[in-house]
Write a protein that holds these residues in place. Structure first.
Motif, PDB file in Angstrom:
ATOM      1  N   ARG A 207       6.278   1.434   8.138  1.00 42.55           N
ATOM      2  CA  ARG A 207       5.388   1.178   7.600  1.00 42.55           C
ATOM      3  C   ARG A 207       5.497   1.154   6.822  1.00 42.55           C
ATOM      4  NH1 ARG A 207       1.699  -0.629  11.381  1.00 42.55           N
ATOM      5  NH2 ARG A 207      -0.392  -0.830  10.314  1.00 42.55           N
TER       6      ARG A 207
ATOM      7  N   MET B 282       0.750  -1.305  -0.331  1.00 39.93           N
ATOM      8  CA  MET B 282      -0.208  -0.220  -0.409  1.00 39.93           C
ATOM      9  C   MET B 282       0.938   1.345  -0.302  1.00 39.93           C
ATOM     10  SD  MET B 282      -2.963  -0.706   2.664  1.00 39.93           S
ATOM     11  CE  MET B 282      -2.038  -0.930   3.946  1.00 39.93           C
TER      12      MET B 282
ATOM     13  N   GLU C 260      -2.465   6.363   6.108  1.00 37.09           N
ATOM     14  CA  GLU C 260      -2.155   5.967   7.423  1.00 37.09           C
ATOM     15  C   GLU C 260      -0.831   7.404   8.191  1.00 37.09           C
ATOM     16  OE1 GLU C 260       0.591   2.167   7.311  1.00 37.09           O
ATOM     17  OE2 GLU C 260      -0.702   1.119   6.448  1.00 37.09           O
TER      18      GLU C 260
ATOM     19  N   TYR D  60      -6.520  -4.676   6.375  1.00 37.39           N
ATOM     20  CA  TYR D  60      -6.143  -3.790   4.815  1.00 37.39           C
ATOM     21  C   TYR D  60      -6.180  -5.449   4.255  1.00 37.39           C
ATOM     22  CZ  TYR D  60      -1.600  -4.333   6.087  1.00 37.39           C
ATOM     23  OH  TYR D  60       0.023  -4.072   6.322  1.00 37.39           O
TER      24      TYR D  60
ATOM     25  N   ALA E 178      -2.389  -6.584   8.576  1.00 33.79           N
ATOM     26  CA  ALA E 178      -1.053  -7.495   9.070  1.00 33.79           C
ATOM     27  C   ALA E 178      -1.028  -7.373  10.556  1.00 33.79           C
ATOM     28  CB  ALA E 178      -0.035  -6.397   8.497  1.00 33.79           C
TER      29      ALA E 178
ATOM     30  N   ARG F  54       9.160  -5.781  10.606  1.00 32.53           N
ATOM     31  CA  ARG F  54       9.369  -4.064   9.988  1.00 32.53           C
ATOM     32  C   ARG F  54      10.705  -3.228  10.757  1.00 32.53           C
ATOM     33  NH1 ARG F  54       3.452  -4.729  11.553  1.00 32.53           N
ATOM     34  NH2 ARG F  54       2.492  -4.608   9.662  1.00 32.53           N
TER      35      ARG F  54
HETATM   36  N1  GLY Z   1       2.171  -0.269   6.259  1.00 27.76           N
HETATM   37  C1  GLY Z   1       1.473  -1.344   6.077  1.00 27.76           C
HETATM   38  C2  GLY Z   1       1.685  -2.631   7.299  1.00 27.76           C
HETATM   39  O1  GLY Z   1       2.635  -1.667   7.636  1.00 27.76           O
HETATM   40  O2  GLY Z   1       1.456  -2.975   7.559  1.00 27.76           O
END
Ligand code: GLY
Length: 388
Positions: A344, A50, A56, A262, A275, A318
């Motif tokens: 993210r 995304m 976000e 999402y 997620a 992440r």
């Molecule tokens: N930007 C989406 C996530 O980190 O889940």
């Protein structure tokens, strides 16, 4: 040390951030190498892709918003250039996003997000539940309202990383498929790395772009240890059979009981559901609970997903930073630059990161848009209190 290979720029980490840095460095005429046992792997293999600068948005992240928007603005040209260089389709889809609410709490949360977006000068439109369902007929009848954000698009990160590999190869980037174990420091300057098998890779400048692993390179002086930590995300992939298409025509997302969910529909028929966000160190186990919660929340949004084949479950890490923003550019050690901590927004920030790092490698300075993201913004205390 068994042998020595020398480059102008050595990038530690071959994920999307390392690869875009290497590609841009090679384009600027630097003899560039990447060291990574599996280049093209990393978080991009899990990410949904995304490009969600607007949906976000979080309180207190206005500075990051500016960088996110700048990268989103560069995306069309970046995609055109990378596609032109490689002949590959990146799955860039200018489809927009619909963020919806299922109950009164979610709706209040979304109203606040809408107000913040408006104060930030961002385009988003409040829709009733009926209007949301008119846009996306597969949405649950209980959807109470939503925000239509036409600027938040998507890309397929697996295609993106594959194209970046090809672009790097064509630009002459050399790949060392090994673990970088230790930074070499010579006369208080980063001078390369030693790999796990003892090979020495010498370089004029070293870029540390190893995602959540960036703090694990041995030999980093404490004052340059990047304060990144792994934040686990579990992600599912489903397939929309042709007879159900179009199942969703844009990204659909919500906060359900405080958790983000999402659904990202690709033109190929893949539907990515993400997620989780878990602070569990280096754990990348896919758990029954994680899959259950994602499917439960996604099912509340779009009940028809239970009909779809579930084709993949996966977890990635992440690279979180203390302020959720990346660390870009020269570190407190000559010859060392950082490109990490994208948290993210790694996929979204790929175009601007490549440009910023090329500028920093060439001039020793950050361009204006990246100045707030210098690694030097963290104090020595913040750098040393991070988990090992
Ligand atoms: N930007 C989406 C996530 O980190 O889940």
């Amino acid at each position: 040390m068994s042998s020595t290979s020398t480059s102008d720029v050595l990038v530690v980490g071959g994920g999307i951030i390392g690869l875009v840095t290497a590609w841009r460095a090679a384009q600027r005429g630097f003899a560039t190498s990447v060291v990574d046992p599996e280049p093209g792997g990393g978080a991009a293999q899990v990410a949904a892709g995304m490009l969600a600068a607007v949906t976000e948005l979080h309180y207190g992240e206005q500075t990051l918003l500016a960088l996110n928007l700048e990268s989103a603005r560069r995306y069309p040209d970046f995609v055109a250039e990378l596609t032109g260089a490689t002949g590959r389709d990146l799955g860039y889809r200018r489809c927009g996003t619909l963020a919806v609410a299922l109950d009164a709490d979610d709706r209040a949360h979304l109203r606040e997000l809408h107000a913040l977006q408006q104060r930030s000068g961002l385009a988003s439109e409040w829709l009733s539940g009926r209007e949301c369902r008119r846009l996306e007929p597969m949405l649950a009848p209980g959807v109470r309202g939503g925000l239509r954000v036409d600027a938040d698009h998507q890309i397929d990160p697996r295609r993106l990383v594959g194209a970046l590999m090809t672009a790097c190869e064509r630009a002459g980037v050399v790949f060392h498929r090994q673990w970088a174990e230790r930074l070499t420091v010579v006369r208080e300057r980063a001078a390369g790395v030693t790999t796990a098998d003892g090979t020495g890779l010498a370089a004029g400048q070293v870029v540390l772009a190893a995602g959540s692993l960036s703090g694990r390179l041995g030999g980093l002086p404490r004052e340059v240890l990047p304060p990144v930590r792994p934040v686990k995300g579990q992600v599912l992939r489903l397939t929309v059979p042709k007879r159900y298409a179009p199942f969703l025509s844009r990204t659909v997302r919500a906060v359900v009981r405080g958790s983000q969910v999402y659904l990202v529909p690709r033109e190929s028929g893949e539907l990515v559901v993400g997620a989780t966000s878990e602070e569990l160190g280096w754990d990348t186990t896919v758990t029954a609970g994680g899959v259950y919660e994602l499917l439960r929340d996604a099912h509340e949004l779009v009940p028809g997903i239970t009909e779809l084949p579930l084709t993949e479950t996966r977890a990635g890490l992440r690279p979180g930073s203390p302020d959720n923003a990346p660390l870009l550019g020269p570190a407190q050690l000559d010859g060392l630059l950082l490109a990490t901590g994208h948290y993210r927004n790694g996929v979204l920030l790929t175009p601007v990161t490549g440009d910023v790092m090329a500028h920093a490698l060439t001039t020793g300075e950050l361009p204006d848009e990246a100045r707030p993201f210098t690694p030097r913004r963290f104090t020595a205390a913040e750098l040393t209190e991070q988990p090992a």
